[in-house]
Design a protein around this motif. Structure first.
Motif, short mmCIF file in Angstrom:
data_model
loop_
_atom_site.label_atom_id
_atom_site.label_comp_id
_atom_site.label_asym_id
_atom_site.label_seq_id
_atom_site.Cartn_x
_atom_site.Cartn_y
_atom_site.Cartn_z
N ASN A 18 33.69 -66.08 -33.53
CA ASN A 18 32.27 -65.79 -33.21
C ASN A 18 31.75 -65.03 -34.28
OD1 ASN A 18 33.78 -65.27 -30.16
ND2 ASN A 18 31.75 -66.14 -30.17
N ASN A 111 37.21 -58.55 -37.62
CA ASN A 111 36.51 -58.87 -36.52
C ASN A 111 37.41 -60.08 -35.74
OD1 ASN A 111 34.79 -59.83 -34.20
ND2 ASN A 111 33.54 -61.06 -35.60
N TYR A 114 40.22 -62.38 -29.42
CA TYR A 114 40.76 -61.80 -28.41
C TYR A 114 42.16 -62.30 -28.27
CZ TYR A 114 41.75 -60.40 -23.61
OH TYR A 114 42.28 -59.98 -22.56
N SER A 117 44.07 -60.35 -30.94
CA SER A 117 44.04 -58.87 -31.32
C SER A 117 44.96 -57.91 -30.99
CB SER A 117 42.67 -58.27 -30.61
OG SER A 117 42.74 -58.66 -29.09
N MET A 137 36.82 -55.16 -34.93
CA MET A 137 35.78 -55.34 -33.92
C MET A 137 36.70 -55.97 -32.77
SD MET A 137 32.12 -56.06 -33.45
CE MET A 137 31.74 -56.72 -35.41
N LEU A 138 36.59 -55.48 -31.67
CA LEU A 138 37.74 -56.10 -30.45
C LEU A 138 36.73 -56.49 -29.44
CD1 LEU A 138 40.74 -53.61 -31.12
CD2 LEU A 138 40.45 -56.10 -31.77
N GLN A 139 37.27 -57.03 -28.36
CA GLN A 139 36.63 -56.87 -27.03
C GLN A 139 36.45 -55.60 -26.44
OE1 GLN A 139 38.20 -60.25 -24.33
NE2 GLN A 139 37.35 -59.24 -22.63
N LYS A 140 35.43 -55.27 -25.82
CA LYS A 140 35.47 -53.67 -25.56
C LYS A 140 36.82 -53.44 -24.40
CE LYS A 140 32.03 -50.64 -23.21
NZ LYS A 140 30.72 -50.55 -22.58
N ASP A 173 29.64 -49.50 -29.61
CA ASP A 173 29.70 -50.95 -28.62
C ASP A 173 28.76 -51.73 -29.62
OD1 ASP A 173 31.50 -49.75 -26.96
OD2 ASP A 173 30.04 -49.28 -25.56
N PRO A 176 26.64 -58.80 -27.15
CA PRO A 176 26.85 -60.22 -27.45
C PRO A 176 25.84 -60.70 -28.32
CG PRO A 176 27.18 -59.67 -25.06
CD PRO A 176 26.75 -58.54 -25.62
N ASP A 186 31.31 -57.82 -23.94
CA ASP A 186 30.68 -57.06 -25.09
C ASP A 186 32.02 -56.55 -25.88
OD1 ASP A 186 28.46 -56.74 -23.65
OD2 ASP A 186 28.88 -54.99 -22.54
N SER A 187 31.90 -56.29 -26.99
CA SER A 187 32.73 -55.84 -28.04
C SER A 187 32.54 -54.38 -28.29
CB SER A 187 32.33 -56.70 -29.49
OG SER A 187 32.55 -58.16 -29.02
#
Length: 272
Positions: A18, A111, A114, A117, A137-140, A173, A176, A186-187
């Protein structure tokens, strides 16, 4: 800071791609990292170079690790005028970060997809002594787990081991719509700063990792049940820790006390 239009490239689902597109988010992230000349910067998964440009403008030198071979020619073309821009084609999960550090401390940025990570963070924690800091930067949800406090559902193995080795800060945060294609979640940005001198006194970090993994092997069960292969309920009670508690109820300090009280292995080495 300018952002060159990236070369067209179809994001690949198998690489979890992404691409970050929002200039405001990119600038905010670069400011949070604050790259300066002399930094030993490493970017994992530069993609189409959205963040790469800002990092190079600050530090002038950068190693990037990119799995997707098709992206590499574009990166080399885009940043050809930076003599200390180095591209390593390969999987970050198999990469030798100690060899890259060569006596220096790395500043790691990425970045992260998922699917890699959590294992990648565990890999970097294993070489924490060569890491100055990490900005990911990760999945929230993963950032919330990293920064979680005891007592909630997010507190677990990742939180405990990350916070044993590092100061963890949930910075901000990212929605998307900052990405192409838009992810369904959300990331968030997290900063991990490994302690140069640990504030904790675990006799053996590997034993701590093993004990925590065992403690969370079945979240709904009590410590007495989960830790049975490692220590008896009476030994837990002797440390003034309730063996009837569930694993998420214990603090990091309590896990360290349990680790330090584990029987030595192997017991007696076969001698009386």
């Amino acid at each position: 800071m300018t952002h060159q239009a990236p070369t067209p490239h179809r994001a690949r689902k198998r690489f979890g791609q992404n691409f970050l597109r929002d200039p405001g988010i990119i600038d905010r992230l670069v400011r949070s990292i604050h790259p300066v000349a002399g930094d030993r910067l490493v970017e994992i998964g530069p993609g189409q170079g959205a963040l790469t440009e800002g990092l190079l403008n600050g530090a002038n030198a950068l190693d990037v690790i990119e799995l997707d071979r098709d992206l590499i020619p574009g990166l080399k073309t885009q940043f050809f005028n930076y003599p200390e821009f180095r591209v390593h084609q390969g999987d970050a999960l198999a990469f030798d970060f100690r060899a890259l550090a060569a006596g220096e401390r790395l500043r790691v940025v990425g970045n992260l997809p998922y699917n890699i990570s959590t294992p990648l963070i565990f890999k970097l924690l294993e070489v924490h002594e060569v890491v100055e800091d990490m900005h990911f930067m990760l999945q929230k949800e993963v950032v919330e787990r990293l920064a979680a406090r005891p007592g909630g559902g997010q507190w677990g193995r990742l939180s405990i081991l990350a916070q044993y080795h590092c100061q963890v800060d949930h910075l901000f945060d990212v929605p998307p719509e900052a990405f192409v294609p838009r992810p369904k979640v959300d990331s968030a940005i997290v900063r991990l700063r490994p302690y140069k001198t640990s504030p904790f006194e675990a006799t053996d970090p590997e034993r701590l990792a093993r004990l925590v993994k065992q403690a969370f092997s079945q979240r709904r069960k009590t410590l007495r049940n989960n830790l049975k292969p490692l220590m008896a309920g009476e030994a837990i009670e002797a440390l003034e820790i309730d063996p009837g508690k569930r694993p998420e109820a214990l603090t990091l300090d309590e896990y360290i006390r349990l680790t330090n009280a584990l029987p030595e292995e192997p017991a007696h080495d076969g001698h009386a």
